[in-house]
Design a protein around this motif. Structure first.
Motif, PDB file in Angstrom:
ATOM      1  N   GLU A   1       0.970  -1.109   0.035  1.00  0.00           N
ATOM      2  CA  GLU A   1      -0.263  -0.388  -0.403  1.00  0.00           C
ATOM      3  C   GLU A   1       1.051   1.227  -0.057  1.00  0.00           C
ATOM      4  O   GLU A   1       0.703   2.263  -0.588  1.00  0.00           O
ATOM      5  CB  GLU A   1      -0.734  -0.414   1.320  1.00  0.00           C
ATOM      6  N   LEU A   2       1.441   1.269   0.850  1.00  0.00           N
ATOM      7  CA  LEU A   2       2.656   2.373   0.538  1.00  0.00           C
ATOM      8  C   LEU A   2       3.504   2.262  -0.538  1.00  0.00           C
ATOM      9  O   LEU A   2       3.441   3.987  -1.458  1.00  0.00           O
ATOM     10  CB  LEU A   2       3.727   2.068   1.879  1.00  0.00           C
TER      11      LEU A   2
ATOM     12  N   ARG B   1       5.038   8.185  -6.333  1.00  0.00           N
ATOM     13  CA  ARG B   1       4.950   8.752  -7.583  1.00  0.00           C
ATOM     14  C   ARG B   1       5.765   7.831  -9.151  1.00  0.00           C
ATOM     15  O   ARG B   1       7.313   8.290  -7.799  1.00  0.00           O
ATOM     16  CB  ARG B   1       5.409  10.159  -7.587  1.00  0.00           C
ATOM     17  N   GLY B   2       5.629   8.198 -10.202  1.00  0.00           N
ATOM     18  CA  GLY B   2       7.017   7.472 -10.538  1.00  0.00           C
ATOM     19  C   GLY B   2       5.904   7.397 -12.039  1.00  0.00           C
ATOM     20  O   GLY B   2       4.643   6.206 -11.796  1.00  0.00           O
TER      21      GLY B   2
ATOM     22  N   THR C   1       9.999  10.450  -0.457  1.00  0.00           N
ATOM     23  CA  THR C   1      11.114  10.675   0.365  1.00  0.00           C
ATOM     24  C   THR C   1      10.192  10.857   1.611  1.00  0.00           C
ATOM     25  O   THR C   1       9.884  10.293   3.142  1.00  0.00           O
ATOM     26  CB  THR C   1      11.885  11.392   0.349  1.00  0.00           C
ATOM     27  N   LYS C   2       9.374  12.343   1.491  1.00  0.00           N
ATOM     28  CA  LYS C   2       8.168  12.654   2.673  1.00  0.00           C
ATOM     29  C   LYS C   2       7.833  12.163   3.046  1.00  0.00           C
ATOM     30  O   LYS C   2       7.356  11.380   4.257  1.00  0.00           O
ATOM     31  CB  LYS C   2       7.454  13.768   2.329  1.00  0.00           C
ATOM     32  N   ILE C   3       6.616  10.569   2.098  1.00  0.00           N
ATOM     33  CA  ILE C   3       5.807  10.024   2.502  1.00  0.00           C
ATOM     34  C   ILE C   3       6.289   8.655   2.699  1.00  0.00           C
ATOM     35  O   ILE C   3       5.563   8.540   4.140  1.00  0.00           O
ATOM     36  CB  ILE C   3       5.070   8.934   1.027  1.00  0.00           C
ATOM     37  N   ILE C   4       7.597   8.043   2.622  1.00  0.00           N
ATOM     38  CA  ILE C   4       8.475   6.853   3.219  1.00  0.00           C
ATOM     39  C   ILE C   4       8.417   7.271   4.550  1.00  0.00           C
ATOM     40  O   ILE C   4       8.489   6.765   5.595  1.00  0.00           O
ATOM     41  CB  ILE C   4       9.350   6.564   2.344  1.00  0.00           C
ATOM     42  N   ILE C   5       8.926   8.736   4.656  1.00  0.00           N
ATOM     43  CA  ILE C   5       9.575   8.674   5.579  1.00  0.00           C
ATOM     44  C   ILE C   5       8.078   8.738   6.803  1.00  0.00           C
ATOM     45  O   ILE C   5       8.275   8.266   8.263  1.00  0.00           O
ATOM     46  CB  ILE C   5      10.408   9.854   6.690  1.00  0.00           C
ATOM     47  N   LYS C   6       7.339   9.537   6.572  1.00  0.00           N
ATOM     48  CA  LYS C   6       5.793   9.688   7.687  1.00  0.00           C
ATOM     49  C   LYS C   6       5.264   8.743   7.564  1.00  0.00           C
ATOM     50  O   LYS C   6       5.305   8.567   9.281  1.00  0.00           O
ATOM     51  CB  LYS C   6       5.568  10.865   6.337  1.00  0.00           C
TER      52      LYS C   6
END
Length: 96
Positions: A35-36, A41-42, A82-87
């Motif tokens: 889900e993550l 995006r890409g 990166t923001k999504i992963i870290i959050k």
């Protein structure tokens, strides 16, 4: 749910090959990690404007990493990803 040892690797293309610039250890269930990755995006294919890559890897019992999924992104997309992963990692580590 069963937890596994997943890794998300950030890579950039340089001098004919990809080099790893960051790695995130994701001890999470398969459903949550996919889900993550779906939120990122890409594009599936590399291009001249997409020279950055994010790989989803699984560390199996033989201590060998298996690449499950990969996306190519721009610098702006990498910043957002990166923001999504870290959050998500912060929430997982601190609230699970």
């Amino acid at each position: 749910m069963k937890t596994s040892n997943y890794y998300i690797e950030l890579q950039m293309y340089s001098h004919g090959h990809y080099i790893t610039i960051a790695s995130f250890d994701q001890k999470s269930c398969e459903k949550i990690i996919h889900e993550l990755f779906d939120e990122l995006r890409g594009e599936l294919k590399a291009s001249d404007s997409r020279r950055l890559r994010i790989n989803l890897l699984l560390n199996d019992a033989t201590i060998q990493r298996t690449q499950l999924r990969s996306i190519h992104c721009t610098l702006d997309e990498l910043a957002e990803n990166t923001k999504i992963i870290i959050k998500k990692t912060f929430r997982s580590v601190n609230f699970d």
